[in-house]
Design an enzyme around this catalytic site. Structure first.
Site, PDB file in Angstrom:
ATOM      1  N   GLY A 155      -2.903  -7.866  -0.231  1.00 57.39           N
ATOM      2  CA  GLY A 155      -1.755  -8.160  -1.073  1.00 57.39           C
ATOM      3  C   GLY A 155      -2.035  -7.750  -2.504  1.00 57.39           C
ATOM      4  O   GLY A 155      -2.749  -6.778  -2.758  1.00 57.39           O
ATOM      5  N   GLU A 156      -1.470  -8.473  -3.448  1.00 58.53           N
ATOM      6  CA  GLU A 156      -1.639  -8.249  -4.886  1.00 58.53           C
ATOM      7  C   GLU A 156      -0.942  -6.992  -5.402  1.00 58.53           C
ATOM      8  O   GLU A 156      -0.851  -6.774  -6.594  1.00 58.53           O
ATOM      9  CB  GLU A 156      -3.120  -8.151  -5.288  1.00 58.53           C
ATOM     10  CG  GLU A 156      -3.951  -9.385  -5.053  1.00 58.53           C
ATOM     11  CD  GLU A 156      -5.376  -9.223  -5.564  1.00 58.53           C
ATOM     12  OE1 GLU A 156      -5.687  -8.187  -6.205  1.00 58.53           O
ATOM     13  OE2 GLU A 156      -6.186 -10.126  -5.332  1.00 58.53           O
ATOM     14  N   GLY A 157      -0.493  -6.104  -4.515  1.00 67.92           N
ATOM     15  CA  GLY A 157      -0.029  -4.784  -4.931  1.00 67.92           C
ATOM     16  C   GLY A 157      -1.100  -3.734  -4.754  1.00 67.92           C
ATOM     17  O   GLY A 157      -0.947  -2.590  -5.206  1.00 67.92           O
TER      18      GLY A 157
END
EC number: 2.4.2.21
Length: 359
Positions: A317-319
């Site tokens: 996740g997180e980008g």
């Protein structure tokens, strides 16, 4: 909220004339027709986006990371302490998390946005769009009110539009929030009509013996809240979370400017499903970066009609996946703008997509 409805009706259509022109240009480059595969398809897609004025190019790049806590964490659906959301958000401001390292490599700025972290005071260094200290527990109540969802959507849309005015032409989305794969699974299950058992995964390493509880929580959330699968705002408000609303806002904001947005993993797929229910016109602006390793990823992507460019078995996740894929976008632009043309070299190739300049 009428303002949101008005905005959703103003998302520009893709320029099919520009795409046809781009196709002819690419076919005339120094290569056999179609030999650069998906890079060609991507360049043509970019050419059709009005915000790029018919020429695939990348200006400034930004990854917007939506950070929020979730009341459903109380149901035992995640093994990480809830405080990790705030700790990791602080680490993002120091540039030490996965997305920060990958974004720096890609030359992109990371915007860390607090849309619902559960701390007494705002965290220094974060962009403060906090709606509340975490969303409601979707197993026993809605995640938020519709009014809260609409206001956050508008706030993020406006923020995204402002970045576009300041030269950002490529957006990536990311998120941070313990237990957030649970509301994401609820959204995917609701909109695709698939059973929670088919879409609920282990998230951040949830032990498999706890998976049955997570599935049950998602099923209870949907049964209790009765989200309308045709109404993206309703789905986000009832079984989503502030981070998911924020991601949808970036997608809507970028599309309203005629600009591309790179998806990340499972959370972004869920947000995209909801955003596309609000405005199907945004779908051509969505570019899938990588295939998330989360269980329901394929189901969500199939419903969206998207095929990711990378399969790195990532589920951070997180980008992180969006940042990783940014050089692919730049590569598509580079071949479009910098390759020579067949005509200028007096080369005539048969219209055979399997031909090879070197044969």
């Amino acid at each position: 909220m009428q303002i949101l409805a008005d905005l959703l009706n103003t998302i520009p259509a893709i320029d099919s004339t520009a795409m046809s022109r781009a196709q002819r240009h690419i076919d005339g480059l120094l290569k056999p027709v179609g030999s650069l595969g998906k890079l060609e398809v991507l360049a043509i897609q970019l050419a059709g986006m009005p915000g790029l004025n018919g020429i695939p190019h990348v200006g400034k790049k930004a990854v917007l990371v939506m950070c929020a806590d979730h009341g459903v964490w109380e149901e035992g659906v995640a093994i990480s302490p809830k405080e990790v959301t705030a700790i990791q958000a602080e680490n993002m401001t120091r540039g030490t998390t996965g997305v920060c390292v990958l974004a720096e490599q890609a030359g992109a700025n990371v915007h860390v946005i607090d849309v619902g972290i559960d701390t007494a005071e705002p965290i220094p260094g974060l962009i403060n769009m906090r709606v509340a200290r975490g969303s409601g527990n979707i197993a026993s109540a809605p995640a938020m009110s519709r009014r809260q969802a609409e206001k956050l959507l508008l706030d993020v849309i406006c923020y995204t539009q402002e970045l576009a005015k300041n030269g950002v032409t490529l957006f990536g989305v990311g998120e941070l929030g313990m237990a957030n794969t649970t509301p994401a699974a609820a959204i995917v299950s609701t909109i695709t009509g698939r059973d929670p058992e088919e879409v609920v995964g282990i998230g951040a390493n949830l032990p498999t013996d706890k998976l049955a509880n997570k599935i049950d929580v998602v099923r209870r959330a949907i049964t209790l809240n009765q989200p309308n699968p045709q109404d993206g705002v309703d789905v986000l408000a009832k079984v989503g979370g502030f981070d998911l609303v924020g991601i949808a806002g970036v997608m809507l904001g970028a599309a309203s400017c005629g600009l591309p947005v790179l998806l990340d993993g499972f959370l972004s797929y869920a947000a995209a499903l909801a955003a596309c229910q609000m405005s199907p016109a945004i779908k051509p602006y969505l570019i899938p970066s990588h295939l998330s390793a989360e269980k329901g990823a394929r189901i969500a992507l199939s419903h969206l009609g998207l095929e990711p460019y990378l399969n790195m078995e990532m589920r951070l996740g997180e980008g992180s996946g969006a940042a990783l894929a940014m050089p692919i976008i730049e590569a598509a632009c580079a071949i479009y703008n910098n390759m020579g043309e067949l005509a200028a070299s007096n080369i005539v190739l048969p219209g055979n997509t399997t031909s090879d300049l070197n044969s």
